[in-house]
Design a protein around this motif. Sequence first.
Motif, mmCIF file in Angstrom:
data_model
loop_
_atom_site.group_PDB
_atom_site.id
_atom_site.type_symbol
_atom_site.label_atom_id
_atom_site.label_comp_id
_atom_site.label_asym_id
_atom_site.label_seq_id
_atom_site.Cartn_x
_atom_site.Cartn_y
_atom_site.Cartn_z
ATOM 1 N N ARG A 181 13.740 69.356 89.924
ATOM 2 C CA ARG A 181 14.156 69.594 88.536
ATOM 3 C C ARG A 181 15.511 68.940 88.306
ATOM 4 O O ARG A 181 16.516 69.359 88.886
ATOM 5 C CB ARG A 181 14.220 71.092 88.248
ATOM 6 C CG ARG A 181 12.865 71.786 88.332
ATOM 7 C CD ARG A 181 12.976 73.273 88.042
ATOM 8 N NE ARG A 181 11.678 73.935 88.128
ATOM 9 C CZ ARG A 181 10.831 74.069 87.100
ATOM 10 N NH1 ARG A 181 11.190 73.591 85.897
ATOM 11 N NH2 ARG A 181 9.670 74.670 87.249
ATOM 12 N N LEU A 182 15.517 67.901 87.488
ATOM 13 C CA LEU A 182 16.736 67.189 87.129
ATOM 14 C C LEU A 182 17.258 67.740 85.807
ATOM 15 O O LEU A 182 16.531 67.755 84.810
ATOM 16 C CB LEU A 182 16.452 65.685 87.012
ATOM 17 C CG LEU A 182 17.515 64.821 86.337
ATOM 18 C CD1 LEU A 182 18.817 64.825 87.134
ATOM 19 C CD2 LEU A 182 16.993 63.389 86.149
ATOM 20 N N LEU A 183 18.517 68.180 85.803
ATOM 21 C CA LEU A 183 19.106 68.790 84.608
ATOM 22 C C LEU A 183 20.302 67.974 84.152
ATOM 23 O O LEU A 183 21.216 67.704 84.941
ATOM 24 C CB LEU A 183 19.537 70.233 84.916
ATOM 25 C CG LEU A 183 20.196 71.009 83.768
ATOM 26 C CD1 LEU A 183 19.207 71.207 82.621
ATOM 27 C CD2 LEU A 183 20.726 72.355 84.270
ATOM 28 N N PHE A 184 20.280 67.554 82.874
ATOM 29 C CA PHE A 184 21.450 66.940 82.247
ATOM 30 C C PHE A 184 22.257 68.059 81.590
ATOM 31 O O PHE A 184 21.824 68.668 80.598
ATOM 32 C CB PHE A 184 21.034 65.891 81.215
ATOM 33 C CG PHE A 184 20.468 64.630 81.837
ATOM 34 C CD1 PHE A 184 20.756 64.289 83.148
ATOM 35 C CD2 PHE A 184 19.651 63.778 81.102
ATOM 36 C CE1 PHE A 184 20.245 63.139 83.714
ATOM 37 C CE2 PHE A 184 19.138 62.623 81.663
ATOM 38 C CZ PHE A 184 19.435 62.302 82.981
ATOM 39 N N LEU A 185 23.438 68.339 82.135
ATOM 40 C CA LEU A 185 24.182 69.539 81.771
ATOM 41 C C LEU A 185 24.618 69.540 80.312
ATOM 42 O O LEU A 185 24.510 70.554 79.616
ATOM 43 C CB LEU A 185 25.403 69.681 82.688
ATOM 44 C CG LEU A 185 25.113 69.657 84.200
ATOM 45 C CD1 LEU A 185 26.405 69.840 84.992
ATOM 46 C CD2 LEU A 185 24.104 70.727 84.565
ATOM 47 N N THR A 186 25.121 68.414 79.833
ATOM 48 C CA THR A 186 25.656 68.384 78.470
ATOM 49 C C THR A 186 24.566 68.346 77.414
ATOM 50 O O THR A 186 24.831 68.648 76.246
ATOM 51 C CB THR A 186 26.571 67.159 78.290
ATOM 52 O OG1 THR A 186 25.831 65.965 78.579
ATOM 53 C CG2 THR A 186 27.774 67.248 79.225
ATOM 54 N N ARG A 187 23.353 68.004 77.774
ATOM 55 C CA ARG A 187 22.253 67.887 76.807
ATOM 56 C C ARG A 187 21.228 69.011 76.968
ATOM 57 O O ARG A 187 20.309 69.114 76.146
ATOM 58 C CB ARG A 187 21.555 66.532 76.949
ATOM 59 C CG ARG A 187 22.490 65.346 76.702
ATOM 60 C CD ARG A 187 21.747 64.036 76.754
ATOM 61 N NE ARG A 187 22.633 62.909 76.528
ATOM 62 C CZ ARG A 187 23.000 62.457 75.327
ATOM 63 N NH1 ARG A 187 22.538 63.064 74.235
ATOM 64 N NH2 ARG A 187 23.815 61.432 75.205
ATOM 65 N N ASP A 188 21.346 69.777 78.025
ATOM 66 C CA ASP A 188 20.410 70.861 78.301
ATOM 67 C C ASP A 188 18.969 70.337 78.344
ATOM 68 O O ASP A 188 18.046 70.947 77.807
ATOM 69 C CB ASP A 188 20.551 71.974 77.244
ATOM 70 C CG ASP A 188 19.850 73.251 77.686
ATOM 71 O OD1 ASP A 188 19.724 73.462 78.908
ATOM 72 O OD2 ASP A 188 19.397 74.016 76.817
ATOM 73 N N GLU A 189 18.796 69.189 78.990
ATOM 74 C CA GLU A 189 17.475 68.578 79.163
ATOM 75 C C GLU A 189 17.067 68.692 80.630
ATOM 76 O O GLU A 189 17.851 68.357 81.520
ATOM 77 C CB GLU A 189 17.485 67.099 78.766
ATOM 78 C CG GLU A 189 17.636 66.851 77.282
ATOM 79 C CD GLU A 189 17.659 65.372 76.953
ATOM 80 O OE1 GLU A 189 17.771 65.042 75.760
ATOM 81 O OE2 GLU A 189 17.578 64.547 77.900
ATOM 82 N N GLU A 190 15.847 69.130 80.857
ATOM 83 C CA GLU A 190 15.334 69.258 82.220
ATOM 84 C C GLU A 190 14.137 68.331 82.400
ATOM 85 O O GLU A 190 13.202 68.343 81.597
ATOM 86 C CB GLU A 190 14.932 70.704 82.514
ATOM 87 C CG GLU A 190 14.508 70.915 83.964
ATOM 88 C CD GLU A 190 14.146 72.367 84.252
ATOM 89 O OE1 GLU A 190 14.848 73.007 85.041
ATOM 90 O OE2 GLU A 190 13.146 72.841 83.662
ATOM 91 N N TYR A 191 14.176 67.533 83.475
ATOM 92 C CA TYR A 191 13.099 66.600 83.817
ATOM 93 C C TYR A 191 12.427 67.106 85.096
ATOM 94 O O TYR A 191 13.093 67.251 86.132
ATOM 95 C CB TYR A 191 13.641 65.189 84.037
ATOM 96 C CG TYR A 191 14.260 64.567 82.804
ATOM 97 C CD1 TYR A 191 13.576 63.611 82.061
ATOM 98 C CD2 TYR A 191 15.535 64.938 82.381
ATOM 99 C CE1 TYR A 191 14.141 63.032 80.936
ATOM 100 C CE2 TYR A 191 16.108 64.373 81.254
ATOM 101 C CZ TYR A 191 15.408 63.422 80.542
ATOM 102 O OH TYR A 191 15.971 62.862 79.413
#
Length: 721
Positions: free
Chosen positions: A456-466
């Motif tokens: 699970r890849l999480l972009f912290l500032t965008r709250d997007e999870e891949y």
Amino acid sequence: MKEENLFRRRFSLCPTATSPPKIDPRLLTRNLSYGGDNELYPLSPGIHSIPECVEAPHPSSTRDTCRSSCISESRMFIGLEKESSSPTEKLARKESLKVQKKNYRQEKKRVAKELFSALKDPSVVIMSNWLKIRGTLKSWTKLWCILKPGILLIYKTPGSDHWVGTILLNACKLIERPSKKDGFCFKLYHPLDKSIWAMKGPKGESVGSITQPLPSNYLIFRAASESDGRCWMDALELALSCSSLSKMSAKSGRDGDLSGSSESSHILQLLQISLHQHTAERVHIRCNAAGEASQVETVSEENKGLIWTLLKQLRPGMDLSKVVLPTFILEPRSFLDKLSDYYYHADLLSQAVMEESPYSRMKQVLRWYLSGFYKKPKGLKKPYNPILGEMFRCCWLHPQTDSCTFYIAEQVSHHPPVSAFYISNRKDGFCITGSILAKSKFYGNSLSAILDGKARLLFLTRDEEYIITMPYAHCKGILYGTMTLELGGKITIECEKTQCYTEIEYKLKPFLGSSCNVNQISGKIRMGEDVLATVDGHWDSKVHLTEKRTGQQEVLWNPGPDIRRQRLKRQVVQVDQQEAFESERLWQHVTRAISDKDQMRATQEKFVLEEAQRQEARERAERPWNPRLFTFNTDTNEWHYKYTDTKPWDPERCLLQFEKDGVIQTKEKSRRRSFSYSQNWAAQQKVSPTGSYSTPEPNHESSDNEGQSSSHTQTQLHSKS
């Protein structure tokens, strides 16, 4: 005229160097004195009435001489007259015939005994599983298939009570069959359209269980997945090979009294014959790589025997995590270390966070994903199976953003083998968490390694999870043929928030494919139901992306020399400062022995570690193991890092991110100060930990031959106080 034709037909039985001379039919008469109604002889002597091979005799004996000569030559030609033999010779010939008949009957019994033993012995199974089979009505039936050397048994259920039929593989050819539907199709067929079925079943059945009608001269099979289908094809090739080898070893079987041994032992001997055929002179392990020269590794004479020792441990379908592997096929590092190969280009994720559109971010994430595959060891190597409780930690410096990506991995389970990992770079705005269940299966002439799990890849500032999945590795040519390693299966990268979705298929080389079909991938990037771009190329070289709307093509990924020089420098704690259960320190004696090419010492050191783990498991008994850094979430059935911090980076408060004793944490400040990862962290923080040290990236043997620098970079990694 009738008598002339009769004469010519009869005279043709006498072989002569030239065509027979013409004889006036008026000079011929029937000789009735010897009862030879159809034998014709000349009435009077003459040059035309004497065969060319006989000199002219006295006129008074011409008729008898010619008759005797023609009869003798003609009967010898058609095999009616044999050389005379003495009574002793006739008796010896009769006794020899009796021995031959006796050997013939014994050989029939031996072959029948081995066949029925193979049918009944549950250990003599190359592979067994469900397969769909297409009938003559073009509908599919799910049947249980058991593959044994030379035969394929088909049942309605996994039990042996409902036999459907038996296919004789020695009469079959095998070919991959294209299909639009899911799964993988292959075909067994007789090249001359003859029946491929046996007349009786394994228990003497003459009538099989009732199913839909099946073709007599071919069968089309469908496996559930491409990996299963490839394994079935490899196993069928092995079964055909064993069938041929059994004929080759028939004489040695009589001499060595194989009929008295178990069929499983006989099959192992057949496999040994196959192995020795391919290792008699030199054994090469070859990895096919598109765009690069093939990698070849020569196996020493000592290691050939170890290969056979390994094969005697294996049974088709066996999990290789339970098999003691010879050290010469091991890559000298732990699987926890191996998983870190995906983050040498973590700066691509730093760039992905900055992209404005979801599509651009997905492209960059895919570019990072592809960057984790081209770095591979020379030859076919397997990393160490991690010890329960083993830990590995490292980090990468990002010169452009003055940040650091930290990697923590721990072996949280041994049976089944589960590796949990956590990656974090809060300053650049991403973190990754996940776990991998490594499953390896042996299929006779091939094996597959499946990495079951997700990241699970999480972009912290965008709250997007891949959510990201992994391909499987497939190695074929274990017993015969060229040993090759490929990646296969479909992987997905999915972001639920943006509805952006990527699917990539890693393609195995087709059954009749060429070298250009090796390591191919293809896929699509979607936004909802709309296809935005297509992807194709080779995962170990160049990959192209084509925009669907404009048709514009670009190189998405190409790990050339320039890209390889841009790899981030990995930092690890020095071995002598590591904890006892950190990977490099734990396996250091095995690694040193492998580097010294001392396989005996490497095996001994490996045995010491494995035996210590078994002893610890016996002492622990039924008490569950509690991992140090990860915890299991029963709701999601996933492992999570205990010290996860997903808050966005606040430059007003956050000084720097660091790791101590496996805990990744952030140093915060009370007033604004500037810090740099390129300087000594202990001096910046005015902290005096017991360990402040770093080592360069280990110089593992790699196919890219990049020659990493061995100079030390001052990066803070804390050991246990």
